[in-house]
Each structure stands twice: as structure tokens, then as C-alpha cells.
Design an enzyme around this catalytic site. Structure first.
Site, PDB file in Angstrom:
ATOM      1  CE  LYS A  12      -3.909  -2.297   2.310  1.00 21.55           C
ATOM      2  NZ  LYS A  12      -4.689  -2.405   3.574  1.00 21.55           N
ATOM      3  CE1 TYR A  52      -9.296  -2.916   0.507  1.00 20.64           C
ATOM      4  CE2 TYR A  52      -8.540  -1.002  -0.705  1.00 20.64           C
ATOM      5  CZ  TYR A  52      -8.274  -2.088   0.098  1.00 20.64           C
ATOM      6  OH  TYR A  52      -6.987  -2.358   0.499  1.00 20.64           O
ATOM      7  CG  PHE A  60     -13.117   1.247   7.657  1.00 23.07           C
ATOM      8  CD1 PHE A  60     -12.611   0.714   6.478  1.00 23.07           C
ATOM      9  CD2 PHE A  60     -13.880   0.430   8.489  1.00 23.07           C
ATOM     10  CE1 PHE A  60     -12.856  -0.607   6.133  1.00 23.07           C
ATOM     11  CE2 PHE A  60     -14.133  -0.897   8.142  1.00 23.07           C
ATOM     12  CZ  PHE A  60     -13.623  -1.414   6.950  1.00 23.07           C
ATOM     13  NE  ARG A  88      -6.205 -12.620   4.764  1.00 23.39           N
ATOM     14  CZ  ARG A  88      -6.982 -11.538   4.890  1.00 23.39           C
ATOM     15  NH1 ARG A  88      -6.802 -10.479   4.103  1.00 23.39           N
ATOM     16  NH2 ARG A  88      -7.923 -11.486   5.800  1.00 23.39           N
ATOM     17  CB  THR A  94      -7.048  -6.331   9.815  1.00 23.24           C
ATOM     18  OG1 THR A  94      -7.553  -7.477   9.126  1.00 23.24           O
ATOM     19  CG2 THR A  94      -7.368  -5.079   9.031  1.00 23.24           C
ATOM     20  NE  ARG A 105      -2.120  -6.005   7.094  1.00 21.61           N
ATOM     21  CZ  ARG A 105      -3.245  -6.545   6.653  1.00 21.61           C
ATOM     22  NH1 ARG A 105      -3.838  -7.511   7.325  1.00 21.61           N
ATOM     23  NH2 ARG A 105      -3.795  -6.108   5.532  1.00 21.61           N
ATOM     24  CG  ASN A 115      -3.497  -2.654   7.120  1.00 22.33           C
ATOM     25  OD1 ASN A 115      -3.419  -2.216   5.983  1.00 22.33           O
ATOM     26  ND2 ASN A 115      -4.499  -3.398   7.531  1.00 22.33           N
ATOM     27  CG  HIS A 118      -4.853  -6.194  -0.409  1.00 18.61           C
ATOM     28  ND1 HIS A 118      -6.044  -6.408   0.228  1.00 18.61           N
ATOM     29  CD2 HIS A 118      -4.899  -6.935  -1.549  1.00 18.61           C
ATOM     30  CE1 HIS A 118      -6.792  -7.243  -0.505  1.00 18.61           C
ATOM     31  NE2 HIS A 118      -6.116  -7.569  -1.588  1.00 18.61           N
ATOM     32  CD  GLU A 129      -8.641  -8.899  -3.665  1.00 18.93           C
ATOM     33  OE1 GLU A 129      -7.479  -9.310  -3.438  1.00 18.93           O
ATOM     34  OE2 GLU A 129      -9.497  -8.761  -2.767  1.00 18.93           O
TER      35      GLU A 129
HETATM   36  N1  LIG Z   1     -12.373  -1.189  11.574  1.00 19.88           N
HETATM   37  C1  LIG Z   1     -11.513  -0.607  10.722  1.00 19.88           C
HETATM   38  N2  LIG Z   1     -11.109   0.658  10.923  1.00 19.88           N
HETATM   39  C2  LIG Z   1     -10.282   1.259  10.060  1.00 19.88           C
HETATM   40  N3  LIG Z   1      -9.778   0.693   8.952  1.00 19.88           N
HETATM   41  C3  LIG Z   1     -10.139  -0.572   8.705  1.00 19.88           C
HETATM   42  C4  LIG Z   1     -11.019  -1.296   9.577  1.00 19.88           C
HETATM   43  N4  LIG Z   1     -11.189  -2.527   9.058  1.00 19.88           N
HETATM   44  C5  LIG Z   1     -10.466  -2.560   7.946  1.00 19.88           C
HETATM   45  N5  LIG Z   1      -9.823  -1.391   7.716  1.00 19.88           N
HETATM   46  C6  LIG Z   1      -8.962  -1.061   6.572  1.00 19.88           C
HETATM   47  O1  LIG Z   1      -9.544  -1.649   5.407  1.00 19.88           O
HETATM   48  C7  LIG Z   1      -8.680  -2.655   4.883  1.00 19.88           C
HETATM   49  C8  LIG Z   1      -9.506  -3.796   4.384  1.00 19.88           C
HETATM   50  O2  LIG Z   1     -10.141  -4.436   5.478  1.00 19.88           O
HETATM   51  P1  LIG Z   1     -10.297  -6.020   5.552  1.00 19.88           P
HETATM   52  O3  LIG Z   1     -11.373  -6.295   6.554  1.00 19.88           O
HETATM   53  O4  LIG Z   1     -10.455  -6.554   4.172  1.00 19.88           O
HETATM   54  O5  LIG Z   1      -8.926  -6.462   6.207  1.00 19.88           O
HETATM   55  P2  LIG Z   1      -7.763  -7.331   5.601  1.00 19.88           P
HETATM   56  O6  LIG Z   1      -8.329  -8.362   4.669  1.00 19.88           O
HETATM   57  O7  LIG Z   1      -6.885  -7.798   6.716  1.00 19.88           O
HETATM   58  O8  LIG Z   1      -6.936  -6.237   4.800  1.00 19.88           O
HETATM   59  P3  LIG Z   1      -6.655  -6.171   3.251  1.00 19.88           P
HETATM   60  O9  LIG Z   1      -7.967  -6.438   2.531  1.00 19.88           O
HETATM   61  O10 LIG Z   1      -6.142  -4.766   3.035  1.00 19.88           O
HETATM   62  O11 LIG Z   1      -5.635  -7.228   2.987  1.00 19.88           O
HETATM   63  C9  LIG Z   1      -7.747  -3.000   6.029  1.00 19.88           C
HETATM   64  O12 LIG Z   1      -6.523  -3.525   5.594  1.00 19.88           O
HETATM   65  C10 LIG Z   1      -7.569  -1.670   6.690  1.00 19.88           C
HETATM   66  O13 LIG Z   1      -6.648  -0.860   5.946  1.00 19.88           O
HETATM   67 MG   LIG Z   2      -9.436  -7.841   2.908  1.00 18.38          MG
END
Ligand SMILES: Nc1ncnc2c1ncn2[C@@H]1O[C@H](COP(=O)(O)OP(=O)(O)OP(=O)(O)O)[C@@H](O)[C@H]1O
Ligand SMILES: [Mg+2]
Length: 157
Positions: A12, A52, A60, A88, A94, A105, A115, A118, A129
Site C-alpha cells: 500500500k 474495496y 472507514f 495472510r 488486520t 503488519r 497497515n 494487502h 482482484e
Molecule cells: N475497523 C476498521 N477501521 C479502520 N480501517 C479498517 C477497519 N477494518 C479494515 N480497515 C482497513 O480496510 C482494509 C480492508 O479491510 P479487511 O477487513 O479486508 O482487512 P484485511 O483483509 O486484513 O486487509 P486487506 O484487505 O487490506 O488485505 C484493512 O486492511 C484496513 O486498511
Molecule cells: Mg481484505
């Protein structure tokens, strides 16, 4: 049985800005995974929305879209046995405060919103994706191995 999978990974904008690209790629390579596609790009509005879509409407979401477009990302296709879950696992939870020490992370991120990396959360998400960011002809899964090239070279004269 564990199958070879491909997954979509993006470093990112914060990871790129903080010069962590080499460090992060190294973790995937030393694990044994193969990087089969790689490019730096500015995420477009269409790509951000498609990527997304599952988070649309969450509190968020606007911050997430702004974040992913705040600078270039490094997008990759990573291939290996059980690579979706394995990537992962290397990335960690996350929330960097909950991620295991030693994960990307936990080691490189301070807060959940930013974080660093992705990774796709399922084989289906990975295929979806990958299509957002790559054409199939940009993915180099079948590469000649160096040994074949050496043999060809030695046999040449
Ligand atoms: N509760 C939250 N508050 C703030 N930001 C969040 C929150 N949950 C997720 N995010 C942001 O949105 C992204 C996507 O969320 P997701 O639930 O898909 O988590 P992830 O699968 O671990 O991350 P990614 O999809 O980026 O690999 C997270 O990586 C983070 O940057
Ligand atoms: Mg995700």
C-alpha cells in the site's frame, strides 16, 4: 491436499513511501513463493471502488479509498502452495497491535487504517482482484528455469 495457488498482493502507499518494498517482497521470496507479476501503479477511482466494494458504506470506507490512492502502490501476483492463506499468515492480522510479532503488519505498521500491505482473503477474491490490476499476459507463471538455459547454452557449440 495443498494446491499451488496464486494470490493478489499490494504494498500500500505507506509501504512504498516508507521504502519497505524490498523488505516486504523479500519475505514472500524467502518463504519460497514466486512473484509472477509485479508493477507500480497509481490506483484509479474504478480500481479502488472495485477492489474495496465489500467495504462500501462502512465508516472507514472513505478513508480507505483515499488511503489506497494516496500514492503509488506495488501490485503483485504471488504463487505458491497454499499461497492465499500463507501470504495472510506472513502479513498478520488486520490490526497491527493484534498481529503476531514477526509478521509484516506487526513489524512495520502502527495502526489498523494504515497497515502497509494487502493480500486476498480467498482464492475467489484473488482471481477477482488479479483481474482488477493485471491482464493475463502480464503474468509470468511459466518461466524457463535457469538450468534449462544453461544446458541450451552449453549444447550450443
Ligand atoms: N475497523 C476498521 N477501521 C479502520 N480501517 C479498517 C477497519 N477494518 C479494515 N480497515 C482497513 O480496510 C482494509 C480492508 O479491510 P479487511 O477487513 O479486508 O482487512 P484485511 O483483509 O486484513 O486487509 P486487506 O484487505 O487490506 O488485505 C484493512 O486492511 C484496513 O486498511
Ligand atoms: Mg481484505
Amino acid at each position: 491436499m495443498r494446491a499451488k495457488e496464486r494470490t493478489f498482493v499490494a504494498i500500500k502507499p505507506d509501504g512504498v513511501q516508507r521504502e519497505l518494498v524490498g523488505e516486504i517482497i523479500k519475505r514472500f521470496e524467502t518463504k519460497g513463493y514466486k512473484i509472477t507479476a509485479l508493477k507500480m501503479l497509481q490506483v484509479t477511482d474504478e480500481q479502488a471502488k472495485a477492489h474495496y466494494a465489500e467495504h462500501e458504506g462502512k465508516p472507514f470506507y472513505p478513508r480507505l479509498i483515499r488511503y489506497i490512492q494516496s500514492g503509488p502502490v506495488v501490485a503483485m501476483v504471488v504463487e505458491g502452495y497454499n499461497a492465499v492463506a500463507g501470504v495472510r499468515h506472513l502479513m498478520g492480522s488486520t490490526d497491527p497491535d493484534k498481529a503476531e510479532v514477526g509478521t509484516i503488519r506487526a513489524d512495520f505498521a502502527e495502526v489498523m487504517e494504515y497497515n502497509v500491505v494487502h493480500g486476498s482473503d480467498s482464492v475467489e477474491s484473488a482471481e477477482r482482484e488479479i483481474k482488477i490490476y493485471f491482464n493475463e499476459n502480464e503474468i509470468y507463471a511459466q518461466r524457463k528455469c535457469m538450468e534449462e538455459l544453461v544446458v541450451e547454452y552449453l549444447d550450443a557449440d
